[in-house]
Enzyme design. Structure first.
Site, PDB file in Angstrom:
ATOM      1  N   ARG A 113       0.853  -1.187   0.000  1.00  0.00           N
ATOM      2  CA  ARG A 113       0.000   0.000   0.000  1.00  0.00           C
ATOM      3  C   ARG A 113       0.887   1.234   0.000  1.00  0.00           C
ATOM      4  NH1 ARG A 113      -3.324   1.829   5.258  1.00  0.00           N
ATOM      5  NH2 ARG A 113      -1.305   2.870   5.648  1.00  0.00           N
ATOM      6  N   ASP A 136      -4.996   3.779  -0.007  1.00  0.00           N
ATOM      7  CA  ASP A 136      -6.102   3.914   0.944  1.00  0.00           C
ATOM      8  C   ASP A 136      -6.538   5.377   0.996  1.00  0.00           C
ATOM      9  OD1 ASP A 136      -6.539   2.914   4.469  1.00  0.00           O
ATOM     10  OD2 ASP A 136      -7.892   3.875   3.031  1.00  0.00           O
ATOM     11  N   GLU A 163      -8.906   1.845  -1.838  1.00  0.00           N
ATOM     12  CA  GLU A 163      -9.514   1.455  -0.561  1.00  0.00           C
ATOM     13  C   GLU A 163     -10.270   2.613   0.073  1.00  0.00           C
ATOM     14  OE1 GLU A 163      -6.691  -0.017   2.269  1.00  0.00           O
ATOM     15  OE2 GLU A 163      -7.990   0.497   3.951  1.00  0.00           O
TER      16      GLU A 163
HETATM   17  C1  CS2 Z   1      -6.283   1.863   8.008  1.00  0.00           C
HETATM   18  C2  CS2 Z   1      -6.306   1.654   9.483  1.00  0.00           C
HETATM   19  O1  CS2 Z   1      -4.974  -0.076   7.818  1.00  0.00           O
HETATM   20  C3  CS2 Z   1      -5.914   0.555   7.323  1.00  0.00           C
HETATM   21  O2  CS2 Z   1      -6.583   0.173   6.347  1.00  0.00           O
HETATM   22  O3  CS2 Z   1      -7.487   2.347   7.489  1.00  0.00           O
HETATM   23  O4  CS2 Z   1      -4.997   1.712   9.935  1.00  0.00           O
HETATM   24  C4  CS2 Z   1      -7.131   2.652  10.284  1.00  0.00           C
HETATM   25  O5  CS2 Z   1      -6.622   3.960  10.066  1.00  0.00           O
HETATM   26  C5  CS2 Z   1      -7.011   2.332  11.763  1.00  0.00           C
HETATM   27  O6  CS2 Z   1      -7.408   1.005  11.968  1.00  0.00           O
HETATM   28  C6  CS2 Z   1      -7.869   3.258  12.616  1.00  0.00           C
HETATM   29  O7  CS2 Z   1      -7.763   2.891  13.968  1.00  0.00           O
HETATM   30 MG    MG Z   2      -7.922   1.540   5.580  1.00  0.00          MG
END
Ligand code: CS2
Ligand code: MG
Length: 413
Positions: free
Chosen positions: A148, A221, A247
């Site tokens: 990612r 993301d 994402e």
């Molecule tokens: C993020 C998460 O890993 C991901 O896909 O969206 O790290 C998210 O920011 C955290 O779980 C929030 O606590």
């Molecule tokens: Mg995420």
């Protein structure tokens, strides 16, 4: 067999985690579950201690489905992150007990191994394109086939996922007067604007594809920050880069908005970490509005619910990509991989490397090797909890950051 008591353990080996240990009247037989909800940990602990655990004492731990139905529907009030995280912990621990009783790893109970391991991905980030490129190359050198990629956005402060975002920068936007709060830690306030973001991300993937090529699967993301038409534009701008998926393009509440995104771009879409049951997922699955379902098993009611979500998804050519960040415990990460190994429509698995402190408290996290994750063949989930070690790390209140636009209005972090 009967449940005799359930411990709720709150610990902070580097970050806060909540875990449970379900004890039975069979000597030495217990199950471990993860009840961590980032930024609202004590709410889950209270839901367990004050409301759900009294309902379980004396129950037969073998009745996983009946206990799930009773806890989900029996309270009348149902769903949401706190109750579904508490339910997930109980569910995981009951599957752990079931595996230990059977002498089998949970993936065997789920139908047995369908693959040699679960294709894993990690996070790459940086303040600029070269730093992100270097971060991706480090991930590739570690054996990752999927990465990612996130990058700082000019003019924005503390962009999500870039690793080590500037605290000083974030402090510029901490606009709460000192008297707010109780004097303890408060959320960092970060700043984000869409235009710079919408220009930067396609340029980032231009850079990555021209330097690293197409042999490594890359994706991004959005972290729920765009409007549907902005997400559609970004998806279209990224089409030449063949990313694995975009994402969380938009915030989770109005799922039908994915129709608009889907109508404008061929870029695959992923969503799910902010969902809390199969019903949250349904329109995206049955209308094939996404390509990867990314629920967090620890916030969606556990293994029992994840099995059902995956079965619906399989019918619509949708693959799993369960959420696997650093703010859920090793038991959830293990539950992810047990499901990944057994499911026919597994896609890719997010993972993190835990610190020595976390391994000390929660031994048995999944193992990464040659780009894939695996769990031990130990009966159950394969994760334990050492209460003495957990007691060394007392809870410390902490919050996720929040985000505001340049005009100071609230935006999704
Ligand atoms: C993020 C998460 O890993 C991901 O896909 O969206 O790290 C998210 O920011 C955290 O779980 C929030 O606590
Ligand atoms: Mg995420």
């Amino acid at each position: 067999m009967k449940i005799t008591n359930i411990d709720v353990i709150v610990t902070c080996p580097g970050r806060n985690y909540v875990a449970i240990k379900i004890h039975t009247d069979s000597p030495g037989l217990y199950g471990v579950g993860d009840a961590t909800l980032n930024g609202r940990e004590l709410s889950v602990a209270a839901a367990l201690r004050d409301h759900m655990i009294p309902l379980l004492i004396g129950r037969d731990p073998d009745q996983v489905e009946d206990i799930w139905q009773m806890l989900f529907r029996g309270a009348y009030w149902r769903g949401g992150p706190v109750l579904m995280t508490a339910l997930a912990a109980i569910d995981m621990a009951l599957w752990d007990i079931k595996g230990k009783r059977a002498g089998m790893p949970v993936y065997s109970l789920l139908g047995g191994r369908t693959r040699t391991g679960a294709l894993a991905y990690t996070h790459a980030g940086g303040q600029n394109f070269t730093e992100v490129e270097d971060s991706v190359r480090r991930a590739i050198a570690k054996g990752f086939k999927v990465v990612r990629a996130q990058v700082a956005i000019p003019g924005n402060v503390g962009t999500y996922g870039i690793g080590g975002s500037s605290l000083a920068g974030a402090a510029q936007w901490t606009n709460q007067p000192a008297e707010w709060g109780d004097g303890g830690p408060l959320p960092q306030v970060e700043k984000w604007e869409p235009s710079a973001y919408m220009r930067t991300i396609p340029a980032l993937f231009d850079h990555l594809r021209s330097t690293i090529g197409f042999d490594t699967e890359l994706f991004h993301d959005v972290h729920e920050r765009l409007t549907p038409i902005q997400a559609a534009r970004l998806g279209r701008d990224l089409e030449p880069h063949r990313i694995l998926f975009l994402e969380d393009p938009i915030r989770p509440e109005h799922k039908e908005s994915f129709r608009l995104i889907r109508n404008h771009t061929l870029t695959p879409l992923a969503m799910g970490e902010l969902f809390h049951s199969r019903w949250d997922c349904l329109p995206l699955l049955t209308e094939q509005l996404i390509d990867y379902i990314r629920c967090d098993i620890g916030h969606t009611g556990g293994i029992t619910e994840a099995k059902k979500i995956a079965a619906i998804a399989e019918s619509f050519h949708i693959q799993t990509a369960w959420h696997g960040p650093g703010d859920i415990g090793p038991a959830t990460h293990a539950a992810n991989v047990h499901l990944d190994i057994a499911l026919a429509n597994f896609g890719v698995q997010e993972m993190v490397f835990f610190s020595d402190q976390v391994h000390e408290v929660f031994p048995g996290a999944p193992v990464f090797e040659n780009g894939m994750l695996n769990v031990s063949d130990a009966p159950g989930l394969g994760v334990d909890i050492h209460e003495d070690a957990a007691a060394k790390y007392p809870y410390q209140r902490a919050y996720l950051p929040t985000t505001r636009r340049a005009d100071g209005s609230v935006h999704d972090w």
